[in-house]
Structure formats: structure tokens, C-alpha cells
Enzyme design. Structure first.
Site, PDB file in Angstrom:
ATOM      1  CG  ASP A  31      -2.046  -1.029   1.093  1.00 18.20           C
ATOM      2  OD1 ASP A  31      -2.240  -1.594  -0.007  1.00 18.20           O
ATOM      3  OD2 ASP A  31      -2.714  -1.286   2.118  1.00 18.20           O
ATOM      4  CB  VAL A  33       4.807   0.323  -3.269  1.00 16.78           C
ATOM      5  CG1 VAL A  33       5.168   0.391  -4.739  1.00 16.78           C
ATOM      6  CG2 VAL A  33       5.998  -0.155  -2.451  1.00 16.78           C
ATOM      7  CB  THR A  34      -0.436   1.747  -3.855  1.00 13.22           C
ATOM      8  OG1 THR A  34      -0.328   0.358  -4.117  1.00 13.22           O
ATOM      9  CG2 THR A  34      -1.610   2.315  -4.624  1.00 13.22           C
ATOM     10  CG  ASP A  68      -0.299   0.532 -11.385  1.00 12.54           C
ATOM     11  OD1 ASP A  68      -0.908   0.580 -10.297  1.00 12.54           O
ATOM     12  OD2 ASP A  68      -0.838   0.268 -12.463  1.00 12.54           O
ATOM     13  CG  ASP A  89      -3.155  -0.679  -7.962  1.00 13.37           C
ATOM     14  OD1 ASP A  89      -2.200   0.124  -7.978  1.00 13.37           O
ATOM     15  OD2 ASP A  89      -3.405  -1.443  -8.910  1.00 13.37           O
ATOM     16  CG  ASP A  93      -3.828   2.641 -10.968  1.00  9.31           C
ATOM     17  OD1 ASP A  93      -2.768   2.962 -10.387  1.00  9.31           O
ATOM     18  OD2 ASP A  93      -4.068   1.470 -11.344  1.00  9.31           O
TER      19      ASP A  93
END
Length: 117
Positions: A31, A33-34, A68, A89, A93
């Protein structure tokens, strides 16, 4: 059936798996990293595109776009893919997409020239 798609997925898996494993070892969550990928993409789009720096902006965004794929690989490696992670995610996005379109719109809202040259 797949062909080129299967080759691309295999290559991506070989590239992202070691990086994902390292991040998990460092206790970084998928999460996180997202969120970092979205913040990086949005910041780059809203900084570079309104200035007309499309090449640099796209290159920086391209780096963050890799996150992603990385977050999903991390979740699978950790054995904890979740509905929440997929929702986060997908939602972030769209936030990044909106930032890109806003950056371009801001450039057009100005005089539409590249003032940085």
C-alpha cells in the site's frame, strides 16, 4: 494463445520480483508503494506538464508507473493480496490519471507555449 503478452509478463515478473522481495524484506508495504507511486506521478504531472516540460515529465512519470506493477507483485509475494489493496490501487490510478490530464489542461489554459526554453 498470449505469445508476446506472455513474454512481456515473464520479463516483468523477472524484473519486479527481486525488487518486490527486497522492499518486503525492508518492511515496506504494498500500500505504501501504491501511495508513493501516485504522489510521484501526480507531483511530476502537475509540476512539469503545465510548464511544457512534457519529455521530462513523461520520463519521471514513467519511473513512478513501475510502482503500479510492483505493488501487486509485492502483495502476491507476501501472500496477502486483498480487496482493499486492489481498491486502493485502482482508485489511486484514477487520481494519477486525473493529475496527468490536469497538468496538460493547465498547459493549454496558459498560452500553450513552452516558456522554459
Amino acid at each position: 494463445m498470449g505469445g508476446v503478452t506472455d513474454v512481456g509478463r515473464g520479463l516483468a515478473r523477472r524484473v519486479f520480483t527481486p525488487v518486490a522481495a527486497l522492499l518486503l524484506k525492508l518492511k515496506v508495504s504494498p500500500d505504501a508503494v501504491t501511495v508513493i507511486g501516485t504522489l510521484g506521478t501526480s507531483t511530476a504531472a502537475l509540476y512539469f506538464y503545465p510548464r511544457g516540460d512534457f519529455l521530462v515529465g513523461t520520463l519521471v512519470i514513467g519511473i513512478f508507473v513501475f510502482s503500479d506493477s510492483l505493488d501487486g507483485t509485492m502483495a502476491l509475494l507476501a501472500g496477502r493480496p486483498s480487496t482493499w489493496g486492489a481498491f486502493l490501487d485502482s482508485t489511486l490510478d484514477r487520481v494519477a490519471d486525473a493529475a496527468i490530464f490536469c497538468g496538460i489542461a493547465l498547459w493549454f489554459a496558459g498560452d500553450g507555449t513552452n516558456d522554459t526554453m
